[in-house]
Design a protein around this motif. Structure first.
Motif, PDB file in Angstrom:
ATOM      1  N   ASN A 208       0.802  -1.231   0.000  1.00  0.00           N
ATOM      2  CA  ASN A 208       0.000   0.000   0.000  1.00  0.00           C
ATOM      3  C   ASN A 208       0.830   1.273   0.000  1.00  0.00           C
ATOM      4  O   ASN A 208       0.376   2.312   0.436  1.00  0.00           O
ATOM      5  CB  ASN A 208      -0.920   0.066   1.226  1.00  0.00           C
ATOM      6  N   ALA A 209       2.048   1.182  -0.449  1.00  0.00           N
ATOM      7  CA  ALA A 209       2.906   2.357  -0.323  1.00  0.00           C
ATOM      8  C   ALA A 209       3.065   3.124  -1.628  1.00  0.00           C
ATOM      9  O   ALA A 209       3.890   4.008  -1.715  1.00  0.00           O
ATOM     10  CB  ALA A 209       4.266   1.954   0.221  1.00  0.00           C
ATOM     11  N   SER A 210       2.254   2.809  -2.634  1.00  0.00           N
ATOM     12  CA  SER A 210       2.523   3.455  -3.922  1.00  0.00           C
ATOM     13  C   SER A 210       2.326   4.969  -3.868  1.00  0.00           C
ATOM     14  O   SER A 210       3.113   5.718  -4.431  1.00  0.00           O
ATOM     15  CB  SER A 210       1.680   2.834  -5.029  1.00  0.00           C
ATOM     16  N   GLU A 211       1.287   5.415  -3.141  1.00  0.00           N
ATOM     17  CA  GLU A 211       1.109   6.867  -3.021  1.00  0.00           C
ATOM     18  C   GLU A 211       2.244   7.483  -2.222  1.00  0.00           C
ATOM     19  O   GLU A 211       2.741   8.555  -2.535  1.00  0.00           O
ATOM     20  CB  GLU A 211      -0.203   7.194  -2.309  1.00  0.00           C
ATOM     21  N   GLY A 212       2.626   6.762  -1.184  1.00  0.00           N
ATOM     22  CA  GLY A 212       3.727   7.232  -0.346  1.00  0.00           C
ATOM     23  C   GLY A 212       5.006   7.349  -1.141  1.00  0.00           C
ATOM     24  O   GLY A 212       5.769   8.294  -0.985  1.00  0.00           O
ATOM     25  N   LEU A 213       5.209   6.394  -2.024  1.00  0.00           N
ATOM     26  CA  LEU A 213       6.416   6.405  -2.845  1.00  0.00           C
ATOM     27  C   LEU A 213       6.440   7.657  -3.718  1.00  0.00           C
ATOM     28  O   LEU A 213       7.429   8.384  -3.763  1.00  0.00           O
ATOM     29  CB  LEU A 213       6.457   5.150  -3.722  1.00  0.00           C
ATOM     30  N   ALA A 214       5.331   7.920  -4.374  1.00  0.00           N
ATOM     31  CA  ALA A 214       5.264   9.097  -5.239  1.00  0.00           C
ATOM     32  C   ALA A 214       5.515  10.364  -4.425  1.00  0.00           C
ATOM     33  O   ALA A 214       6.261  11.251  -4.837  1.00  0.00           O
ATOM     34  CB  ALA A 214       3.908   9.158  -5.924  1.00  0.00           C
ATOM     35  N   ALA A 215       4.912  10.419  -3.229  1.00  0.00           N
ATOM     36  CA  ALA A 215       5.072  11.617  -2.405  1.00  0.00           C
ATOM     37  C   ALA A 215       6.503  11.757  -1.906  1.00  0.00           C
ATOM     38  O   ALA A 215       7.063  12.852  -1.892  1.00  0.00           O
ATOM     39  CB  ALA A 215       4.098  11.572  -1.236  1.00  0.00           C
ATOM     40  N   ALA A 216       7.100  10.627  -1.514  1.00  0.00           N
ATOM     41  CA  ALA A 216       8.453  10.683  -0.957  1.00  0.00           C
ATOM     42  C   ALA A 216       9.468  11.103  -2.011  1.00  0.00           C
ATOM     43  O   ALA A 216      10.465  11.736  -1.710  1.00  0.00           O
ATOM     44  CB  ALA A 216       8.840   9.333  -0.363  1.00  0.00           C
ATOM     45  N   PHE A 217       9.215  10.735  -3.250  1.00  0.00           N
ATOM     46  CA  PHE A 217      10.174  11.074  -4.293  1.00  0.00           C
ATOM     47  C   PHE A 217       9.869  12.418  -4.944  1.00  0.00           C
ATOM     48  O   PHE A 217      10.689  12.958  -5.668  1.00  0.00           O
ATOM     49  CB  PHE A 217      10.253   9.953  -5.329  1.00  0.00           C
ATOM     50  N   GLY A 218       8.689  12.937  -4.686  1.00  0.00           N
ATOM     51  CA  GLY A 218       8.331  14.286  -5.115  1.00  0.00           C
ATOM     52  C   GLY A 218       8.718  14.602  -6.545  1.00  0.00           C
ATOM     53  O   GLY A 218       8.309  13.912  -7.482  1.00  0.00           O
ATOM     54  N   ASP A 219       9.530  15.639  -6.694  1.00  0.00           N
ATOM     55  CA  ASP A 219       9.894  16.130  -8.018  1.00  0.00           C
ATOM     56  C   ASP A 219      10.709  15.135  -8.830  1.00  0.00           C
ATOM     57  O   ASP A 219      10.828  15.267 -10.039  1.00  0.00           O
ATOM     58  CB  ASP A 219      10.706  17.431  -7.888  1.00  0.00           C
ATOM     59  N   PHE A 220      11.269  14.147  -8.147  1.00  0.00           N
ATOM     60  CA  PHE A 220      12.105  13.185  -8.857  1.00  0.00           C
ATOM     61  C   PHE A 220      11.304  12.484  -9.952  1.00  0.00           C
ATOM     62  O   PHE A 220      11.782  12.303 -11.077  1.00  0.00           O
ATOM     63  CB  PHE A 220      12.679  12.161  -7.872  1.00  0.00           C
ATOM     64  N   ALA A 221      10.071  12.104  -9.624  1.00  0.00           N
ATOM     65  CA  ALA A 221       9.221  11.416 -10.595  1.00  0.00           C
ATOM     66  C   ALA A 221       8.966  12.304 -11.813  1.00  0.00           C
ATOM     67  O   ALA A 221       8.977  11.831 -12.954  1.00  0.00           O
ATOM     68  CB  ALA A 221       7.906  11.013  -9.941  1.00  0.00           C
ATOM     69  N   LEU A 222       8.762  13.590 -11.551  1.00  0.00           N
ATOM     70  CA  LEU A 222       8.528  14.535 -12.653  1.00  0.00           C
ATOM     71  C   LEU A 222       9.771  14.673 -13.522  1.00  0.00           C
ATOM     72  O   LEU A 222       9.696  14.741 -14.751  1.00  0.00           O
ATOM     73  CB  LEU A 222       8.145  15.914 -12.087  1.00  0.00           C
ATOM     74  N   GLU A 223      10.917  14.685 -12.834  1.00  0.00           N
ATOM     75  CA  GLU A 223      12.197  14.796 -13.526  1.00  0.00           C
ATOM     76  C   GLU A 223      12.377  13.615 -14.493  1.00  0.00           C
ATOM     77  O   GLU A 223      12.765  13.791 -15.651  1.00  0.00           O
ATOM     78  CB  GLU A 223      13.302  14.747 -12.464  1.00  0.00           C
ATOM     79  N   VAL A 224      12.072  12.408 -13.985  1.00  0.00           N
ATOM     80  CA  VAL A 224      12.204  11.203 -14.809  1.00  0.00           C
ATOM     81  C   VAL A 224      11.234  11.265 -15.986  1.00  0.00           C
ATOM     82  O   VAL A 224      11.592  10.968 -17.125  1.00  0.00           O
ATOM     83  CB  VAL A 224      11.947   9.927 -13.968  1.00  0.00           C
TER      84      VAL A 224
END
Ligand SMILES: Nc1nc2c(ncn2[C@@H]2O[C@H](COP(=O)(O)OP(=O)(O)OP(=O)(O)O)[C@@H](O)[C@H]2O)c(=O)[nH]1
Ligand SMILES: [Zn+2]
Length: 254
Positions: A159-175
């Motif tokens: 159940n951590a997929s939302e948490g993962l996105a939040a924890a990585f923040g801008d990194f996901a956007l960068e990728v």
């Protein structure tokens, strides 16, 4: 999430500034904490063993710019008041961190006297896959409750997929932005030719350690979602109920 129960107010993410310091572990803790409503506080321990804390502190700041950060030395008493103050008003905190991070030492330093510790409630979990072998709930002199959990090393990412996105923040956007330039639209950024994400890792525009950790955690999540692992989910619910009971009982006795 699995370990951090619904009624926990503060999650101390305890990490040593010694040789075992590891940013990928911090990212994992942050992803897990995001799933709970507990306020995360990064606690960097063993300041007394570290000649220069600046590089570690700035790495943590870059990784988690908006999360509270406290520097602690248990033997020197540094940062103890700050740690305790999060639990003012009879709030409940939990300490997460791998073995050797300094959780028990910090807990004992917070208790200050052996005498205060005699009122502690302790609980022992079973031998199940994700149950804890040791967990202690203690009442601090200020009235706050603190729970010491063992290492979260083998914790999954249920159940951590939302948490993962939040924890990585801008990194996901960068990728995502980089991936626009991959040769193939469905590029998995593994070994495809013309992959812009791999290229950015190689020339240092993208933090390769972070990328690898992101890939690893994303895989774990999707594997677990595929399996749906009902046994593990039942186990997690049982553990949460037990923790809730323990906390209520201890609050009644305060
Ligand atoms: N110098 C120094 N040593 C510390 C500090 N905090 C903990 N230690 C030492 O680090 C070792 C591990 O500390 P523990 O408190 O047992 O670690 P833990 O996180 O409770 O580990 P587990 O119980 O295995 O989960 C012990 O030898 C402590 O004495 C600190 O602030 N400074
Ligand atoms: Zn690619």
């Amino acid at each position: 999430m699995q370990v951090i129960a619904a009624n926990i107010d503060v999650a101390y993410l305890v990490m040593t500034m010694g040789s075992d310091f590891n940013l990928s572990r911090l990212e994992r803790y942050l992803a897990l904490t995001k799933e709970s409503r507990a306020k995360p506080v990064i606690v960097l321990t063993k300041a007394d063993l570290c000649d220069d804390i600046t590089p570690i502190v700035s790495a943590v700041r870059d990784c988690a710019p908006s999360i509270d950060l406290q520097i602690v030395s248990s033997p020197k008493g540094l940062g103890l008041q700050e740690i305790a103050s999060y639990l003012d008003g009879h709030r409940t905190g939990v300490m997460v961190g791998s073995s050797g991070a300094g959780k028990s030492t910090l807990l004992n330093a917070l208790l200050k006297t052996e005498h205060a510790a005699t009122g502690a409630v302790s609980a022992h979990g079973g031998q199940g896959r994700h149950t804890t072998t040791h967990r202690e709930l203690v009442c601090l002199p200020s009235g706050g409750l603190l729970i010491d959990t063992p290492g979260m090393r083998e914790l999954g990412m249920v159940n951590a997929s939302e948490g993962l996105a939040a924890a990585f923040g801008d990194f996901a956007l960068e990728v995502e932005a980089l991936a626009q330039d991959c040769r193939f639209r469905n590029c998995q950024h593994e070994s495809e030719p013309g992959c812009a994400v791999r290229a950015a890792c190689e020339d240092g525009r993208l933090d390769e350690r972070r990328w690898n950790n992101w890939v690893k955690m994303t895989r774990e999540i999707s594997l677990q979602q595929q399996k749906g692992d009902p046994a593990m989910q039942r186990e997690a619910r049982r553990e949460q109920l037990r923790l809730n009971r323990l906390s209520r009982k201890s609050k009644r006795n305060t």
